[in-house]
Design an enzyme around this catalytic site. Structure first.
Site, PDB file in Angstrom:
ATOM      1  N   ARG A  23      41.532 -45.804  64.045  1.00 19.92           N
ATOM      2  CA  ARG A  23      42.075 -46.655  62.936  1.00 19.92           C
ATOM      3  C   ARG A  23      41.316 -48.149  63.074  1.00 19.92           C
ATOM      4  O   ARG A  23      41.180 -48.570  64.265  1.00 19.92           O
ATOM      5  CB  ARG A  23      43.415 -46.937  63.294  1.00 19.92           C
ATOM      6  CG  ARG A  23      44.322 -45.801  63.508  1.00 19.92           C
ATOM      7  CD  ARG A  23      45.866 -45.645  63.279  1.00 19.92           C
ATOM      8  NE  ARG A  23      46.054 -46.013  62.050  1.00 19.92           N
ATOM      9  CZ  ARG A  23      46.070 -45.094  60.944  1.00 19.92           C
ATOM     10  NH1 ARG A  23      45.975 -43.836  61.231  1.00 19.92           N
ATOM     11  NH2 ARG A  23      46.365 -45.649  59.764  1.00 19.92           N
ATOM     12  N   LYS A  43      39.745 -42.986  57.560  1.00 18.29           N
ATOM     13  CA  LYS A  43      39.931 -42.099  56.487  1.00 18.29           C
ATOM     14  C   LYS A  43      38.914 -41.141  56.354  1.00 18.29           C
ATOM     15  O   LYS A  43      38.812 -40.268  57.166  1.00 18.29           O
ATOM     16  CB  LYS A  43      40.186 -42.762  55.154  1.00 18.29           C
ATOM     17  CG  LYS A  43      41.394 -43.824  55.323  1.00 18.29           C
ATOM     18  CD  LYS A  43      41.806 -44.489  54.029  1.00 18.29           C
ATOM     19  CE  LYS A  43      43.008 -45.318  54.122  1.00 18.29           C
ATOM     20  NZ  LYS A  43      42.635 -46.744  54.432  1.00 18.29           N
ATOM     21  N   THR A  46      38.241 -49.123  55.571  1.00 20.45           N
ATOM     22  CA  THR A  46      38.735 -48.816  57.010  1.00 20.45           C
ATOM     23  C   THR A  46      37.918 -47.797  57.398  1.00 20.45           C
ATOM     24  O   THR A  46      36.896 -47.230  56.850  1.00 20.45           O
ATOM     25  CB  THR A  46      40.049 -47.868  56.690  1.00 20.45           C
ATOM     26  OG1 THR A  46      39.988 -46.912  55.627  1.00 20.45           O
ATOM     27  CG2 THR A  46      41.177 -48.856  56.263  1.00 20.45           C
ATOM     28  N   GLU A  83      36.513 -62.329  72.992  1.00 21.28           N
ATOM     29  CA  GLU A  83      36.525 -63.309  71.732  1.00 21.28           C
ATOM     30  C   GLU A  83      35.205 -63.757  71.461  1.00 21.28           C
ATOM     31  O   GLU A  83      34.396 -64.338  72.394  1.00 21.28           O
ATOM     32  CB  GLU A  83      37.441 -64.222  71.684  1.00 21.28           C
ATOM     33  CG  GLU A  83      38.752 -63.668  71.441  1.00 21.28           C
ATOM     34  CD  GLU A  83      40.046 -64.713  71.951  1.00 21.28           C
ATOM     35  OE1 GLU A  83      40.074 -65.131  73.512  1.00 21.28           O
ATOM     36  OE2 GLU A  83      40.801 -65.338  71.125  1.00 21.28           O
ATOM     37  N   ASP A 120      36.340 -52.507  47.691  1.00 23.19           N
ATOM     38  CA  ASP A 120      37.251 -51.975  48.846  1.00 23.19           C
ATOM     39  C   ASP A 120      36.973 -50.332  48.909  1.00 23.19           C
ATOM     40  O   ASP A 120      37.673 -49.783  47.970  1.00 23.19           O
ATOM     41  CB  ASP A 120      38.639 -52.365  48.900  1.00 23.19           C
ATOM     42  CG  ASP A 120      39.317 -51.514  49.923  1.00 23.19           C
ATOM     43  OD1 ASP A 120      39.207 -50.963  50.767  1.00 23.19           O
ATOM     44  OD2 ASP A 120      40.700 -52.418  50.165  1.00 23.19           O
ATOM     45  N   TYR A 171      38.628 -58.664  76.839  1.00 22.79           N
ATOM     46  CA  TYR A 171      38.824 -59.793  76.038  1.00 22.79           C
ATOM     47  C   TYR A 171      37.442 -59.923  75.759  1.00 22.79           C
ATOM     48  O   TYR A 171      36.581 -60.186  76.616  1.00 22.79           O
ATOM     49  CB  TYR A 171      39.632 -61.097  76.570  1.00 22.79           C
ATOM     50  CG  TYR A 171      41.047 -61.062  75.926  1.00 22.79           C
ATOM     51  CD1 TYR A 171      40.944 -61.059  74.516  1.00 22.79           C
ATOM     52  CD2 TYR A 171      42.064 -61.421  76.738  1.00 22.79           C
ATOM     53  CE1 TYR A 171      42.260 -61.271  73.958  1.00 22.79           C
ATOM     54  CE2 TYR A 171      43.187 -61.523  76.121  1.00 22.79           C
ATOM     55  CZ  TYR A 171      43.542 -61.305  74.883  1.00 22.79           C
ATOM     56  OH  TYR A 171      44.607 -61.588  74.156  1.00 22.79           O
TER      57      TYR A 171
HETATM   58  N1  DSN Z   1      48.019 -46.998  53.382  1.00 22.46           N
HETATM   59  C1  DSN Z   1      46.574 -46.320  52.837  1.00 22.46           C
HETATM   60  C2  DSN Z   1      46.731 -45.264  52.043  1.00 22.46           C
HETATM   61  O1  DSN Z   1      47.683 -44.433  52.265  1.00 22.46           O
HETATM   62  O2  DSN Z   1      46.065 -45.294  51.129  1.00 22.46           O
HETATM   63  C3  DSN Z   1      45.886 -47.413  52.332  1.00 22.46           C
HETATM   64  O3  DSN Z   1      45.802 -48.684  53.062  1.00 22.46           O
END
Ligand code: DSN
Length: 418
Positions: A237, A231, A228, A58, A202, A56
């Site tokens: 993740r 990707k 994120t 925090e 974003d 933990y």
């Molecule tokens: N689920 C993602 C995507 O496939 O683009 C976006 O969060």
């Protein structure tokens, strides 16, 4: 087949080990074309599975609510430093558990309930956390959607400006999950300035390209940038927020304690590793190959008669309009037929789609995961041919079975990082 990291599970929990083994085989033996997915390095997976999952922490480095955080501080500082260096940002918060969580924290920092937000319509490529009615963002804020222009199927900045001046949003969101073209962050920033809104970019899908300068960066002009890490950035993740120093405290406070509790320190450790990988020169070569592969895939699909939304792509992803080649084929059926051939994609609405979101007239395809495995332009043309044959087989499952064998042969030449 279990790998070095997962093999111990075969002894202690054979049931779970069996499922993991099956998933490892599935990933090795399928062509992954979901634009938001990737295969991380062994180093990123090792960090994700490290002892940092036990702790933990925090709070933030130097300001924790638990003892024993010396190594938590070191790794989180390192992840933040690397994120700032990679993107040229003044401040980074690497604690968001996901992209949607990063967006939640920014909304809480920038908005009051009921405030107006201008964002890209989900049906035109936006994201559910940008204001879908059934998402908290749509329930909590007054969402004014902008769409793409009917002819070009691209964002119409004159229309964005018109809507911004009419509705006076407090926040404008520039970002998408199914938009194949370059986003003009500077133009969004101009509009935000003119209507006294704040701007959130974003970049979840395009973060890898932004990091290496192959897509314009929002960092100089957006108030908040969310992403994120899993990707095109090819990390674990998770999510991340970048902002100016003057907003650092506000952002941090709305991540913790505002919207999250204990950070996932194993994920933060893996983010540090992935960001380190992204700072190496090879990462730019990889991102360029993602773009080259997307162009090769797009060209090959067009040669079979498929129309691509907006005519093509500037990024790692494309939206295929199935109707010209297969007027009666829905995206849902196409996704299922391709999966039967071990080609993994997702159905997607195309702009102004007459079919429901559960059916759709399109597919979204992306090149990052195949690029990670080492496929290049020639193989992308082969993949397009396999897709076309699998979709043209109609009800002939035996033909798809033959495609599946060819998919396995291709996969065997390009192992997933193990
Ligand atoms: N689920 C993602 C995507 O496939 O683009 C976006 O969060």
């Amino acid at each position: 087949m279990l790998n070095d990291l997962t093999r111990p599970l075969a002894e202690t929990d054979p049931e779970v080990a069996e499922i993991i083994g099956r998933e490892e085989d599935r990933q090795q033996n399928t062509l992954e074309l979901i634009a938001s997915e990737n295969h991380v390095s062994v180093a990123v997976r090792a960090a994700t599975g490290s002892v940092f999952t036990n702790k933990y922490a925090e709070g933030f480095p130097g300001r924790r609510y638990y003892g024993g955080c010396v190594n938590m501080d070191a790794v989180e500082d390192l992840a933040c430093e690397r994120a700032k260096r990679l993107f040229g940002a003044e401040h980074a918060n690497v604690q968001p558990h996901s992209g949607a969580q990063a967006n939640v924290a920014v909304y809480m920092a920038a908005l009051k309930p009921g405030d107006t937000v201008l964002s890209l319509d989900l049906a035109h490529g936006g994201h559910l956390s940008h204001g879908l009615k059934v998402n908290f963002s749509g329930a909590m804020y007054n969402i004014v959607p902008y769409g793409v222009e009917r002819e070009t199927e691209q964002c119409d900045m004159a229309e964005v400006r018109r809507l911004a001046l009419e509705h006076k949003p407090r926040l404008i969101i520039a970002g998408a999950s199914a938009y194949p073209r370059t986003l003009d962050f500077a133009a969004f920033a101009e509009i935000a300035k003119e209507c006294e809104a704040r701007l959130m970019a974003d970049i979840a899908h395009i973060a890898g390209m932004v990091a290496v300068g192959l897509h314009p960066s929002p960092i100089p002009c957006a108030d908040f940038t969310t992403t994120t890490t899993h990707k095109t950035l090819r990390g674990p993740r998770g999510g991340m927020i970048l902002c100016r120093a003057e907003d650092a405290k506000l952002v941090d406070k709305w991540v913790f304690p505002g919207t999250q509790g204990g950070p996932l320190m194993h994920a933060i450790t893996a983010k540090a590793v992935a960001l380190g990988e992204a700072l190496r020169p090879e990462f730019k070569v990889y991102q360029q190959q993602i773009l080259d592969n997307a162009q090769a895939l797009a060209a090959a699909l067009r040669s079979y008669g498929y129309r691509l939304v907006s005519g093509g792509t500037d990024t790692h992803l494309m939206l295929v309009d199935l109707r010209d080649v297969h007027p009666d084929l829905t995206g849902k059926q196409a996704e299922a037929w391709l999966e039967a051939a071990d080609i993994i994609v997702n159905k997607n609405m195309i702009p102004f789609d007459e079919r429901k979101p559960t059916q759709t007239s399109g597919l979204r395809l992306g090149s990052p995961a195949l690029t990670t495995r080492g496929l290049k332009e020639a193989e992308m043309a082969t993949v397009a041919g396999l897709i076309h044959t699998a979709l043209s087989a109609g009800d002939d499952d035996s033909q798809r079975e033959r495609i599946r064998t060819q998919v396995h042969e291709l996969c065997a030449q390009f192992p997933v990082p193990h």
